[in-house]
Write an enzyme that holds these catalytic residues in place. Structure first.
Site, mmCIF file in Angstrom:
data_model
loop_
_atom_site.group_PDB
_atom_site.id
_atom_site.type_symbol
_atom_site.label_atom_id
_atom_site.label_comp_id
_atom_site.label_asym_id
_atom_site.label_seq_id
_atom_site.Cartn_x
_atom_site.Cartn_y
_atom_site.Cartn_z
ATOM 1 N N GLU A 150 1.637 -18.337 64.916
ATOM 2 C CA GLU A 150 2.009 -17.445 66.016
ATOM 3 C C GLU A 150 2.911 -18.206 66.978
ATOM 4 O OE1 GLU A 150 1.177 -15.567 70.118
ATOM 5 O OE2 GLU A 150 0.984 -17.649 69.464
ATOM 6 N N LYS B 11 7.440 -11.762 74.790
ATOM 7 C CA LYS B 11 6.877 -12.002 76.125
ATOM 8 C C LYS B 11 7.659 -11.186 77.161
ATOM 9 C CE LYS B 11 3.437 -14.898 75.781
ATOM 10 N NZ LYS B 11 2.161 -14.182 75.860
ATOM 11 N N HIS C 45 -2.128 -20.864 66.490
ATOM 12 C CA HIS C 45 -1.690 -20.280 67.763
ATOM 13 C C HIS C 45 -0.707 -21.203 68.479
ATOM 14 C CE1 HIS C 45 -2.786 -19.262 72.135
ATOM 15 N NE2 HIS C 45 -2.192 -18.178 71.663
ATOM 16 N N ARG C 46 0.513 -20.724 68.693
ATOM 17 C CA ARG C 46 1.611 -21.531 69.271
ATOM 18 C C ARG C 46 1.844 -22.795 68.435
ATOM 19 N NH1 ARG C 46 -0.459 -21.444 75.638
ATOM 20 N NH2 ARG C 46 -1.288 -19.323 75.576
ATOM 21 N N HIS D 39 5.857 -20.322 75.640
ATOM 22 C CA HIS D 39 4.871 -19.326 76.070
ATOM 23 C C HIS D 39 5.223 -18.723 77.422
ATOM 24 C CE1 HIS D 39 1.192 -17.842 78.021
ATOM 25 N NE2 HIS D 39 0.916 -17.374 76.816
ATOM 26 N N ASP E 89 5.818 -17.584 70.646
ATOM 27 C CA ASP E 89 6.253 -16.714 71.749
ATOM 28 C C ASP E 89 7.753 -16.858 71.942
ATOM 29 O OD1 ASP E 89 3.419 -16.084 72.757
ATOM 30 O OD2 ASP E 89 3.462 -18.273 72.801
ATOM 31 N N ASP F 241 -6.049 -22.643 68.187
ATOM 32 C CA ASP F 241 -5.279 -23.845 68.532
ATOM 33 C C ASP F 241 -5.614 -24.999 67.577
ATOM 34 O OD1 ASP F 241 -4.356 -22.422 70.742
ATOM 35 O OD2 ASP F 241 -5.935 -23.201 72.063
ATOM 36 N N GLU G 216 5.625 -13.107 69.033
ATOM 37 C CA GLU G 216 5.187 -12.324 70.192
ATOM 38 C C GLU G 216 6.332 -12.185 71.193
ATOM 39 O OE1 GLU G 216 1.751 -13.694 72.481
ATOM 40 O OE2 GLU G 216 2.306 -12.269 74.046
#
Ligand code: G3P
Ligand code: CA
Length: 244
Positions: A33, A110, A6-7, A48, A35, A228, A108
């Site tokens: 993943e 945003k 995640h990120r 993000h 953003d 994470d 993703e």
């Protein structure tokens, strides 16, 4: 059950930076993943928040800054002095980094605060320029964006992101035309998610950082988790399957 970083590996590295993505790229996990945001002069960058205040030495909205300006700030030192000098990455740089790996890349959008007209066209064109469309999975909390991306990238999965607890996810997913449902941990524990999985939807859950929650997600039959701490979850999954 698949694991997405995640990120990037954001528990131990500054989120959405190249050092966090390099760590994810090193691990034998399913995907990563990130953003996507767009600067005033149209450069696709990875962050993000719409603003850079929380994770950099700068202040303000990315959409109001040129790439040169946003690139001048430090996106690493908030996480630890050893990461000082880390810059905001471009989507191009992240795709280059993963080009030679096997990882799926969840991009993703945003756009749930500002609309960014044509952002999906820019992102799709960039992914195509790297010849990586088959490696990409899109998602957004903005379900108008989900519909647009589904129309423009019909061979890609497009996850509808949910934070809230809903009553009938399956009917809703059919209405917007995707069977990829990306839900929060709180929502994942509710009846609607169980029903959506039974109805054949692919459910992916964010953000799973403990082994207890990982186990619960396996019991529920979710397709993937976003974490994470990808190395911790990967090692746990490996030990379960192969022993120590
Ligand atoms: O895509 C899963 C997750 O990243 C969605 O929430 O706020 O971390 O972007 P957030
Ligand atoms: Ca995200």
């Amino acid at each position: 059950m698949n694991i997405f970083a995640h990120r990037g590996a954001s528990g131990t590295f500054p989120e959405n930076t190249l050092v966090a993505f390099r760590e994810a790229a090193r691990l034998p996990i399913y995907g990563v993943e990130l953003d996507v945001q767009r600067t005033k002069d149209g450069v696709l960058v990875i962050n993000h928040d719409e603003k850079i205040d929380r994770t950099s030495t700068g202040k303000g909205y990315i959409r109001d800054m040129t790439f040169e300006e946003v690139r001048s700030y430090d996106f690493g030192s908030w996480k630890g002095e050893q990461f000082a000098g880390e810059k905001i990455p471009t989507l191009d740089e992240v795709l280059d980094l993963f080009k030679a790996t096997h990882h799926m890349i969840n991009i993703e959008f945003k756009t749930d605060v500002f609309e960014y007209p044509g952002l999906e066209d820019d992102v799709i064109a960039t992914v195509k320029s790297h010849d990586m469309m088959e490696r990409v999975l899109f998602s957004s909390f903005d379900h108008e964006m989900v519909e647009r991306v589904l129309a423009k990238a019909p061979f890609n999965e497009v996850g509808a992101l949910f934070m809230k607890i809903l009553v009938n996810l399956d009917d809703y997913s059919k209405w917007i035309g995707t069977n990829a449902l990306h839900v929060s941990l709180v929502a994942a524990k509710r009846r609607a998610v169980k029903m959506a999985i039974e109805a054949g939807n692919k459910v992916r859950v964010y953000t799973i950082n403990t082994l207890k929650d990982y186990e619960l997600m396996e019991e529920l039959g979710v397709e993937a988790v976003f974490t994470d701490y990808p190395e911790k979850l990967y090692r746990h999954a490996y030990r379960k399957r192969y022993g120590n």
